[in-house]
Design a protein around this motif. Sequence first.
Motif, mmCIF file in Angstrom:
data_model
loop_
_atom_site.group_PDB
_atom_site.id
_atom_site.type_symbol
_atom_site.label_atom_id
_atom_site.label_comp_id
_atom_site.label_asym_id
_atom_site.label_seq_id
_atom_site.Cartn_x
_atom_site.Cartn_y
_atom_site.Cartn_z
ATOM 1 N N GLN A 12 -0.184 -5.017 5.234
ATOM 2 C CA GLN A 12 -0.517 -6.688 4.884
ATOM 3 C C GLN A 12 0.746 -7.421 4.589
ATOM 4 O OE1 GLN A 12 -3.596 -7.808 5.354
ATOM 5 N NE2 GLN A 12 -3.693 -5.681 6.264
ATOM 6 N N ASP A 56 -4.960 1.188 10.801
ATOM 7 C CA ASP A 56 -6.169 1.749 10.709
ATOM 8 C C ASP A 56 -6.565 1.959 9.073
ATOM 9 O OD1 ASP A 56 -6.631 1.378 13.322
ATOM 10 O OD2 ASP A 56 -6.513 3.652 13.782
ATOM 11 N N THR A 57 -5.379 2.028 8.369
ATOM 12 C CA THR A 57 -5.459 2.411 7.017
ATOM 13 C C THR A 57 -6.010 0.999 6.205
ATOM 14 O OG1 THR A 57 -3.811 4.121 7.203
ATOM 15 C CG2 THR A 57 -4.515 3.508 4.774
ATOM 16 N N ALA A 58 -7.137 1.161 5.615
ATOM 17 C CA ALA A 58 -7.440 -0.064 4.790
ATOM 18 C C ALA A 58 -6.524 -0.601 3.905
ATOM 19 C CB ALA A 58 -8.804 0.307 3.946
ATOM 20 N N GLY A 59 -6.202 -1.806 3.801
ATOM 21 C CA GLY A 59 -5.272 -2.240 2.759
ATOM 22 C C GLY A 59 -3.704 -2.033 3.162
ATOM 23 N N LYS A 95 0.593 3.523 1.828
ATOM 24 C CA LYS A 95 0.743 3.835 3.045
ATOM 25 C C LYS A 95 1.874 3.070 3.620
ATOM 26 C CE LYS A 95 -0.524 5.744 6.962
ATOM 27 N NZ LYS A 95 -0.553 7.404 7.134
ATOM 28 N N ASP A 118 -1.954 4.390 13.168
ATOM 29 C CA ASP A 118 -2.486 4.785 11.906
ATOM 30 C C ASP A 118 -2.251 3.919 10.499
ATOM 31 O OD1 ASP A 118 -3.562 7.268 10.286
ATOM 32 O OD2 ASP A 118 -1.320 7.249 9.465
ATOM 33 N N SER A 121 0.817 -0.915 0.117
ATOM 34 C CA SER A 121 0.068 -0.196 0.115
ATOM 35 C C SER A 121 0.796 1.348 -0.044
ATOM 36 C CB SER A 121 -0.856 -0.001 1.348
ATOM 37 O OG SER A 121 -1.253 1.105 1.486
#
Length: 207
Positions: free
Chosen positions: A177, A171-174, A45, A168, A43
Amino acid sequence: MLSLPVIAQEGDPPTPVIVQPGAPGQPTRILPPTTRATLPPRSPKDVEFMQGMIMHHAQAVEMTALIESHTDNKDLRLLGARISKSQADEMGFMRRWLEARGEPTSLPMPKMADMPGMDMSREPTMMPGMLTPKQMTALRNSKGKEFDHLFLTGMIQHHNGALIMVKDLFDTAGAGQDAELFNFATDVDSGQRAEIRIMQTMLGKNM
């Protein structure tokens, strides 16, 4: 006949065999020699987190570098050495992680404003928990017990900021991982929490 193995050893080395384990109930597969490992998807992120955490860790290392000349507190010196080594090692890991993915190791300036918890009225590059230039100046100008107090309170603030950055990320989708990044961020979270407890105990004893 005896010379054949020697001749074989002088030739080209054998082509490595790449075996892919099969799913449960499925056979393994022999993959071609040209097979290359692929990195898991990431991601944006993830990249931002690693770039930001390198800068965050750099300030902690800068803070610990002051200890030797600013205090004789043995406990603080031991703690500082632990923090300095762990964060320097982690910075190396983060740089390697980014370089393996063709990403720059520093956070692009336009993204600074997107980092959570920043006080934009102070410094454009501030991230959660980072000491302000005023705080860093006060730390550099202090000695002895005053330094001990400013260092411990400042590093607790700094570590709490790292916890915000990890939260944070997750908490961020994707995001978060990638297995390496997940394990690293989890270790940062647990390690910084443990050091915060140590520093809070030191504050209670010394101040």
